[in-house]
Scaffold this motif. Structure first.
Motif, short mmCIF file in Angstrom:
data_model
loop_
_atom_site.label_atom_id
_atom_site.label_comp_id
_atom_site.label_asym_id
_atom_site.label_seq_id
_atom_site.Cartn_x
_atom_site.Cartn_y
_atom_site.Cartn_z
N ARG A 79 0.84 -1.20 0.00
CA ARG A 79 0.00 0.00 0.00
C ARG A 79 0.87 1.24 0.00
NH1 ARG A 79 -5.26 -0.65 1.44
NH2 ARG A 79 -5.39 1.40 2.41
N GLY A 80 0.35 2.30 -0.61
CA GLY A 80 1.12 3.54 -0.72
C GLY A 80 0.91 4.50 0.43
N SER A 81 0.87 3.99 1.67
CA SER A 81 0.70 4.85 2.85
C SER A 81 2.03 5.55 3.13
CB SER A 81 0.27 4.03 4.07
OG SER A 81 -0.97 3.40 3.84
N LEU A 82 2.06 6.87 2.98
CA LEU A 82 3.30 7.62 3.09
C LEU A 82 3.50 8.17 4.49
CD1 LEU A 82 3.28 9.61 -0.28
CD2 LEU A 82 4.16 7.32 0.20
N SER A 83 4.76 8.43 4.83
CA SER A 83 5.12 8.98 6.14
C SER A 83 5.84 10.30 5.98
CB SER A 83 6.01 8.00 6.90
OG SER A 83 6.51 8.58 8.09
N SER A 84 5.58 11.23 6.88
CA SER A 84 6.28 12.51 6.88
C SER A 84 7.50 12.47 7.80
CB SER A 84 5.33 13.62 7.34
OG SER A 84 4.85 13.37 8.65
N GLY A 85 7.81 11.32 8.36
CA GLY A 85 8.94 11.24 9.27
C GLY A 85 9.38 9.82 9.54
N PRO A 86 8.90 9.21 10.63
CA PRO A 86 9.36 7.87 11.03
C PRO A 86 9.10 6.82 9.96
CG PRO A 86 8.08 8.90 12.77
CD PRO A 86 7.90 9.75 11.57
N THR A 87 9.95 5.81 9.94
CA THR A 87 9.81 4.72 8.97
C THR A 87 9.85 3.34 9.62
OG1 THR A 87 12.21 4.71 8.60
CG2 THR A 87 10.86 6.06 7.11
N LEU A 88 9.73 3.29 10.95
CA LEU A 88 9.86 2.01 11.65
C LEU A 88 8.78 1.03 11.23
CD1 LEU A 88 11.33 0.30 13.74
CD2 LEU A 88 9.87 1.32 15.52
N SER A 89 7.57 1.53 10.93
CA SER A 89 6.49 0.62 10.55
C SER A 89 6.76 -0.10 9.24
CB SER A 89 5.17 1.39 10.45
OG SER A 89 5.18 2.27 9.35
N GLN A 90 7.72 0.39 8.46
CA GLN A 90 8.04 -0.26 7.19
C GLN A 90 8.98 -1.45 7.35
OE1 GLN A 90 9.47 2.86 4.60
NE2 GLN A 90 7.63 4.10 4.85
N TYR A 91 9.50 -1.64 8.57
CA TYR A 91 10.33 -2.81 8.82
C TYR A 91 9.45 -4.06 8.87
CZ TYR A 91 14.53 -0.08 10.03
OH TYR A 91 15.61 0.74 10.00
N GLY A 92 9.86 -5.12 8.19
CA GLY A 92 9.06 -6.35 8.16
C GLY A 92 9.44 -7.29 9.28
N PHE A 93 9.01 -6.99 10.51
CA PHE A 93 9.31 -7.85 11.65
C PHE A 93 8.42 -9.09 11.64
CE2 PHE A 93 10.37 -3.58 13.47
CZ PHE A 93 11.74 -3.80 13.61
N ALA A 94 9.01 -10.26 11.88
CA ALA A 94 8.25 -11.51 11.96
C ALA A 94 8.98 -12.49 12.86
CB ALA A 94 8.04 -12.11 10.58
N THR A 95 8.24 -13.31 13.57
CA THR A 95 8.87 -14.34 14.41
C THR A 95 9.32 -15.53 13.57
OG1 THR A 95 6.65 -15.21 14.88
CG2 THR A 95 7.62 -13.72 16.50
N ASP A 96 8.83 -15.67 12.35
CA ASP A 96 9.29 -16.72 11.41
C ASP A 96 9.19 -18.10 12.05
OD1 ASP A 96 10.31 -17.92 9.16
OD2 ASP A 96 12.40 -17.61 9.75
N LEU A 97 7.99 -18.52 12.39
CA LEU A 97 7.79 -19.81 13.02
C LEU A 97 8.16 -20.95 12.08
CD1 LEU A 97 4.45 -19.41 15.01
CD2 LEU A 97 6.79 -18.99 15.76
N SER A 98 8.87 -21.90 12.61
CA SER A 98 9.27 -23.10 11.85
C SER A 98 8.38 -24.27 12.23
CB SER A 98 10.73 -23.44 12.16
OG SER A 98 10.87 -23.79 13.53
N ASN A 99 8.62 -25.42 11.62
CA ASN A 99 7.85 -26.62 11.96
C ASN A 99 7.98 -26.97 13.43
OD1 ASN A 99 6.97 -26.88 9.33
ND2 ASN A 99 8.56 -28.35 8.74
N ASN A 100 9.20 -26.88 13.97
CA ASN A 100 9.42 -27.18 15.38
C ASN A 100 8.65 -26.22 16.29
OD1 ASN A 100 11.05 -29.37 14.91
ND2 ASN A 100 12.98 -28.27 15.19
#
Length: 463
Positions: A79-100
């Motif tokens: 989505r083209g949601s723009l920011s006038s300052g901070p960019t932390l929300s653009q980081y793709g944080f994930a716990t990346d769960l595995s089979n275990n």
């Protein structure tokens, strides 16, 4: 970036009433419920996707997806949601769960991920999103978030909207519920704003929030909280101090406005900023709810001046666009709001998508189009192309995913959905939309594409 008081049942927060008309935003007593996506059909928008759409524009907060990394990548930066300052929300944080992790549980991994984000980035808040996998294996995400919030001293907000529970609209609503439960009312503004307004459901696509805020400032109306386009976490905490709420083209968040009216006594109205008439109505309605006569006079002067200027600037474009036929294929409330803008430009909508519209949205569409307009409830690209051909439409106005189909079929096209890079809200936005439509219709590529190849012309050289 991949990072390594709950409820007993992870699905307990998803109540049956979330699937009824109110979840879709319809006030009709017997309207159909929110459509549930088919298994594996993520492209149409699941609840998880809808929750992220609502909350990711809170730009200074961290957003952590608790699930497989594919869930984080499904709609990241789509989505083209723009920011006038901070960019932390653009980081793709994930716990990346595995089979275990799925077998033995991923709560420790979630805790470690929250600790890492808090220590490395020091955000004002962390939003943690449940996914289908974590809901099915019974992760007690609420308990982990509550413990981490107390230990770290920052809000860690659980967002219980796993994809399989319903549609994107339902995910929007569940995100609004999370804001009301954990965020709104937890802070106070730095200075008193007696005439502040909240905008609910405006996500600053292509910078449209900035256009709206500029108009509000010119009228003397204070924008107290953005929910959530280009928002900061702190400003949402004091949204309960507003004197009025405007729900901007987002029926799914109507429930949030209703609950704020019930809990805090804040009146609300639904409006749009697509088209001059809708923009004028929205600004006047704000001033009316604020109950300030001087502000109402300022708004009247502003809207009259802007409409006169816009009418003059639109003259050359209206000459070209008058009588043109368009097929509009976009979801939900954007259909009726964009129709209003197109009518002001002299364009006739001969086909319109209703696949994500509530019953009330469809009624608003019907009030704005002619009786012979074709409704497109579903079908995708093939159905859109069929409508364009049968109705002899001059242009297709739809989402970016349909752009290449239009190019292949040699149909002028304008992108109206979330992927676009042009803002169409407000008076300037309508002028910008008119320019885009004219540029697309008059592009010489359509004449070149429909003309015979040089070697097929009668006057081609002898070989």
């Amino acid at each position: 970036m991949i990072l390594s008081e709950g409820v007993d049942d992870p699905m307990e927060p998803i109540r049956k009433e979330e699937f009824d008309d109110q979840a879709c935003g319809s006030q009709a007593p017997k309207s159909k419920p929110c459509p549930r996506p088919k298994p594996g059909e993520a492209a149409g928008g699941c609840s998880f996707d809808g929750a992220q759409i609502t909350l990711l524009p809170i730009m200074d907060a961290a957003h952590l997806v608790h699930g497989p990394v594919a869930c984080a990548g499904n709609s990241w930066e789509s989505r083209g949601s723009l920011s006038s300052g901070p960019t932390l929300s653009q980081y793709g944080f994930a716990t990346d769960l595995s089979n275990n992790d799925i077998i033995f549980g991923g709560e420790k991994k979630l805790k470690d991920s929250i600790d890492y984000i808090a220590g490395r980035f020091a955000p004002p808040a962390i939003f943690v999103y449940a996914t289908c996998v974590t809901a099915l294996i019974g992760e007690d995400m609420d308990a982990v978030c509550k413990e981490a919030s107390g230990r770290l001293g920052i809000p860690v907000v659980p967002v219980n909207g796993p994809g399989f529970v319903g549609s994107k609209n339902l995910g929007n609503r569940l995100a609004g519920d999370a804001l009301l439960q954990y965020v709104i009312g937890t802070g106070e503004p730095e200075q008193e704003t007696p005439l502040g307004v909240n905008l609910i459901g405006e996500y600053n696509i292509a910078g449209e929030m900035w256009e709206i805020e500029k108009l509000m400032n010119q009228a003397g109306i204070t924008l107290l909280s953005r929910i959530t386009g280009d928002a900061r976490y702190k400003e949402i905490t004091w949204a309960h101090r507003a004197k009025a709420n405007m729900v901007v083209c987002s029926r799914a968040l109507l429930g949030l406005a209703k609950q704020m009216e019930s809990k805090y006594g804040i009146p609300y109205f639904e409006g749009s900023f697509y088209g001059a008439k809708e923009t004028t109505y929205s600004l006047r309605q704000m001033a009316y709810l604020l109950n300030d006569r001087e502000m109402e006079r300022r708004v009247d002067r502003l809207t009259e001046r802007e409409e006169n200027r816009l009418s003059h600037d639109l003259r050359p474009y209206r000459k070209i666009l008058k009588g043109k036929k368009a097929v509009l294929y976009t979801g939900g409330v954007k259909s009726w709001s964009v129709i209003s803008a197109l009518k002001e430009l002299g364009i006739q909508v001969v086909g319109v998508g209703t696949n994500k519209s509530s019953d009330e949205d469809v009624q608003r569409i019907a009030d704005r189009v002619s009786d012979d307009t074709e409704y497109i409830p579903e079908g995708g690209a093939s159905r859109i192309i069929k409508t364009v051909r049968e109705r002899k439409a001059d242009i297709m106005i739809a989402g970016g995913r349909n752009m290449y189909v239009a190019m292949k079929e040699q149909i002028p096209f304008v992108d109206i959905n979330q992927e676009r890079h042009k803002a169409y809200a407000g008076y300037e936005g309508l002028l910008r939309l008119a320019k885009e439509l004219v540029d697309s219709l008059d592009n010489p590529i359509w004449r070149l594409a429909s003309s015979p190849a040089p070697w097929d012309k009668e006057d081609s050289y002898d070989r």
